[in-house]
Write a protein that holds these residues in place. Sequence first.
Motif, PDB file in Angstrom:
ATOM      1  N   THR A  97      35.298  28.095  19.587  1.00  0.00           N
ATOM      2  CA  THR A  97      36.190  29.095  19.280  1.00  0.00           C
ATOM      3  C   THR A  97      37.463  28.631  18.321  1.00  0.00           C
ATOM      4  OG1 THR A  97      35.714  29.963  21.491  1.00  0.00           O
ATOM      5  CG2 THR A  97      37.929  30.718  20.347  1.00  0.00           C
ATOM      6  N   SER A  98      38.044  29.336  17.592  1.00  0.00           N
ATOM      7  CA  SER A  98      39.011  29.017  16.616  1.00  0.00           C
ATOM      8  C   SER A  98      39.555  30.503  15.953  1.00  0.00           C
ATOM      9  CB  SER A  98      38.444  27.900  15.607  1.00  0.00           C
ATOM     10  OG  SER A  98      37.461  28.632  14.876  1.00  0.00           O
ATOM     11  N   VAL A  99      40.638  30.418  15.086  1.00  0.00           N
ATOM     12  CA  VAL A  99      41.001  31.364  14.547  1.00  0.00           C
ATOM     13  C   VAL A  99      40.889  31.404  13.093  1.00  0.00           C
ATOM     14  CG1 VAL A  99      43.307  32.341  13.964  1.00  0.00           C
ATOM     15  CG2 VAL A  99      43.009  31.557  16.158  1.00  0.00           C
ATOM     16  N   SER A 100      40.452  32.292  12.412  1.00  0.00           N
ATOM     17  CA  SER A 100      40.025  32.621  11.216  1.00  0.00           C
ATOM     18  C   SER A 100      41.166  32.278  10.296  1.00  0.00           C
ATOM     19  CB  SER A 100      38.981  33.611  10.929  1.00  0.00           C
ATOM     20  OG  SER A 100      39.892  34.853  11.149  1.00  0.00           O
ATOM     21  N   LYS A 101      40.803  32.100   8.862  1.00  0.00           N
ATOM     22  CA  LYS A 101      41.946  32.045   7.812  1.00  0.00           C
ATOM     23  C   LYS A 101      42.426  33.206   7.530  1.00  0.00           C
ATOM     24  CE  LYS A 101      40.056  28.344   5.026  1.00  0.00           C
ATOM     25  NZ  LYS A 101      39.514  28.017   3.552  1.00  0.00           N
ATOM     26  N   GLY A 102      43.829  33.344   7.327  1.00  0.00           N
ATOM     27  CA  GLY A 102      44.478  34.631   7.198  1.00  0.00           C
ATOM     28  C   GLY A 102      44.266  35.030   5.678  1.00  0.00           C
ATOM     29  N   GLN A 154      40.640  35.544  16.387  1.00  0.00           N
ATOM     30  CA  GLN A 154      39.876  34.650  16.902  1.00  0.00           C
ATOM     31  C   GLN A 154      38.326  34.822  17.067  1.00  0.00           C
ATOM     32  OE1 GLN A 154      41.467  33.390  20.929  1.00  0.00           O
ATOM     33  NE2 GLN A 154      39.538  33.791  21.906  1.00  0.00           N
ATOM     34  N   VAL A 155      37.745  33.946  16.519  1.00  0.00           N
ATOM     35  CA  VAL A 155      36.280  34.111  16.529  1.00  0.00           C
ATOM     36  C   VAL A 155      35.476  33.167  17.324  1.00  0.00           C
ATOM     37  CG1 VAL A 155      34.408  33.938  14.597  1.00  0.00           C
ATOM     38  CG2 VAL A 155      36.758  34.631  13.814  1.00  0.00           C
ATOM     39  N   THR A 156      34.628  33.520  18.038  1.00  0.00           N
ATOM     40  CA  THR A 156      33.683  32.819  18.838  1.00  0.00           C
ATOM     41  C   THR A 156      32.239  32.711  18.505  1.00  0.00           C
ATOM     42  OG1 THR A 156      35.079  33.205  20.767  1.00  0.00           O
ATOM     43  CG2 THR A 156      33.025  32.389  21.340  1.00  0.00           C
ATOM     44  N   LEU A 157      31.816  31.496  18.311  1.00  0.00           N
ATOM     45  CA  LEU A 157      30.513  31.113  17.656  1.00  0.00           C
ATOM     46  C   LEU A 157      29.764  30.562  18.842  1.00  0.00           C
ATOM     47  CD1 LEU A 157      31.157  29.876  14.290  1.00  0.00           C
ATOM     48  CD2 LEU A 157      30.663  32.065  14.763  1.00  0.00           C
ATOM     49  N   HIS A 158      28.432  31.139  19.164  1.00  0.00           N
ATOM     50  CA  HIS A 158      27.603  30.528  20.138  1.00  0.00           C
ATOM     51  C   HIS A 158      26.525  29.667  19.646  1.00  0.00           C
ATOM     52  CE1 HIS A 158      29.855  32.990  23.357  1.00  0.00           C
ATOM     53  NE2 HIS A 158      29.764  34.091  22.356  1.00  0.00           N
ATOM     54  N   ASP A 159      25.645  28.887  20.450  1.00  0.00           N
ATOM     55  CA  ASP A 159      24.703  28.004  20.068  1.00  0.00           C
ATOM     56  C   ASP A 159      24.855  27.255  18.931  1.00  0.00           C
ATOM     57  OD1 ASP A 159      23.372  29.140  22.300  1.00  0.00           O
ATOM     58  OD2 ASP A 159      22.583  30.762  21.132  1.00  0.00           O
ATOM     59  N   ARG A 160      26.080  26.742  18.745  1.00  0.00           N
ATOM     60  CA  ARG A 160      26.277  25.612  17.503  1.00  0.00           C
ATOM     61  C   ARG A 160      25.738  24.218  18.054  1.00  0.00           C
ATOM     62  NH1 ARG A 160      26.739  28.455  12.790  1.00  0.00           N
ATOM     63  NH2 ARG A 160      27.203  30.455  13.665  1.00  0.00           N
ATOM     64  N   ILE A 161      24.814  23.576  17.101  1.00  0.00           N
ATOM     65  CA  ILE A 161      24.174  22.431  17.439  1.00  0.00           C
ATOM     66  C   ILE A 161      25.114  21.089  17.048  1.00  0.00           C
ATOM     67  CG2 ILE A 161      22.055  20.992  16.903  1.00  0.00           C
ATOM     68  CD1 ILE A 161      20.696  23.567  16.297  1.00  0.00           C
ATOM     69  N   ILE A 178      32.629  26.594  10.453  1.00  0.00           N
ATOM     70  CA  ILE A 178      33.444  27.083  11.650  1.00  0.00           C
ATOM     71  C   ILE A 178      34.492  27.617  11.268  1.00  0.00           C
ATOM     72  CG2 ILE A 178      35.002  25.957  13.418  1.00  0.00           C
ATOM     73  CD1 ILE A 178      32.792  24.044  13.971  1.00  0.00           C
ATOM     74  N   PRO A 179      35.103  28.734  11.587  1.00  0.00           N
ATOM     75  CA  PRO A 179      36.125  29.534  11.014  1.00  0.00           C
ATOM     76  C   PRO A 179      37.421  28.938  11.163  1.00  0.00           C
ATOM     77  CG  PRO A 179      35.270  30.526  12.907  1.00  0.00           C
ATOM     78  CD  PRO A 179      34.317  29.410  12.763  1.00  0.00           C
ATOM     79  N   GLY A 180      38.451  28.875  10.258  1.00  0.00           N
ATOM     80  CA  GLY A 180      39.574  28.306  10.343  1.00  0.00           C
ATOM     81  C   GLY A 180      39.760  27.379   9.175  1.00  0.00           C
ATOM     82  N   ALA A 181      41.170  27.000   9.012  1.00  0.00           N
ATOM     83  CA  ALA A 181      41.668  26.317   7.801  1.00  0.00           C
ATOM     84  C   ALA A 181      41.577  24.706   8.377  1.00  0.00           C
ATOM     85  CB  ALA A 181      42.964  26.557   7.485  1.00  0.00           C
ATOM     86  N   LYS A 182      41.764  23.778   7.355  1.00  0.00           N
ATOM     87  CA  LYS A 182      41.698  22.497   8.020  1.00  0.00           C
ATOM     88  C   LYS A 182      43.017  22.163   8.663  1.00  0.00           C
ATOM     89  CE  LYS A 182      39.462  20.748   3.544  1.00  0.00           C
ATOM     90  NZ  LYS A 182      39.587  20.146   2.442  1.00  0.00           N
ATOM     91  N   ASN A 183      42.736  21.252   9.720  1.00  0.00           N
ATOM     92  CA  ASN A 183      43.708  20.953  10.929  1.00  0.00           C
ATOM     93  C   ASN A 183      44.092  22.053  11.783  1.00  0.00           C
ATOM     94  OD1 ASN A 183      43.993  18.549   9.680  1.00  0.00           O
ATOM     95  ND2 ASN A 183      45.580  19.412   8.310  1.00  0.00           N
TER      96      ASN A 183
END
Length: 192
Positions: A97-102, A154-161, A178-183
Amino acid sequence: MPGIIGKKLGMAQIFEEGGNFVPVTYIVCEPNVICQIKTTDKDGLDAIVLGAEKLKKERKTKKFRTLCQFAGQGGDLKKGDEIKADLFEDGEKVTVTSVSKGKGFQGQVRRYNFKVARITHGTKDARHGSTGACAMPGRTKPGLKMAGRMGTDQVTLHDRIVVKVDVSRNLIAIKGPIPGAKNSIVYLKKQA
């Protein structure tokens, strides 16, 4: 232990034994500290509150930059224990789970993949007009897809290896993007 808090470093690729390469996203998971253990009797649910990124100047009420509550029982864990990257194993599936880029303020075409009316063959008036109906209801209905701010969801991805875990450097390599910027902050949870 149900999960851990990490930071996205960026993407790279790892070569397998057969010569194929796997695109991975590296997440650095500094040791998380257990701030609170919640129980059903006392708090109404079983959960563990983790803190990451210790502040240089601790305050009375705030010691960590990031806190997150993970549902599940703590087992024999105690307040103050550290959770490290060795929580996960190679080949294990996790939920990310993370926040995607604006993307800023965008129009309908980019935000909702609308089509643009053609510009030739006598379509002079195809791109003009109002957003609402005629006399009834005489207003724009709520929920109409219009221009506005895009991203920062907020984006949630399931079944990531989990491809590789490097305990010495606190790194976890997860297959794919994975969604989101660096850091940006990333929450990793064990699959139920």
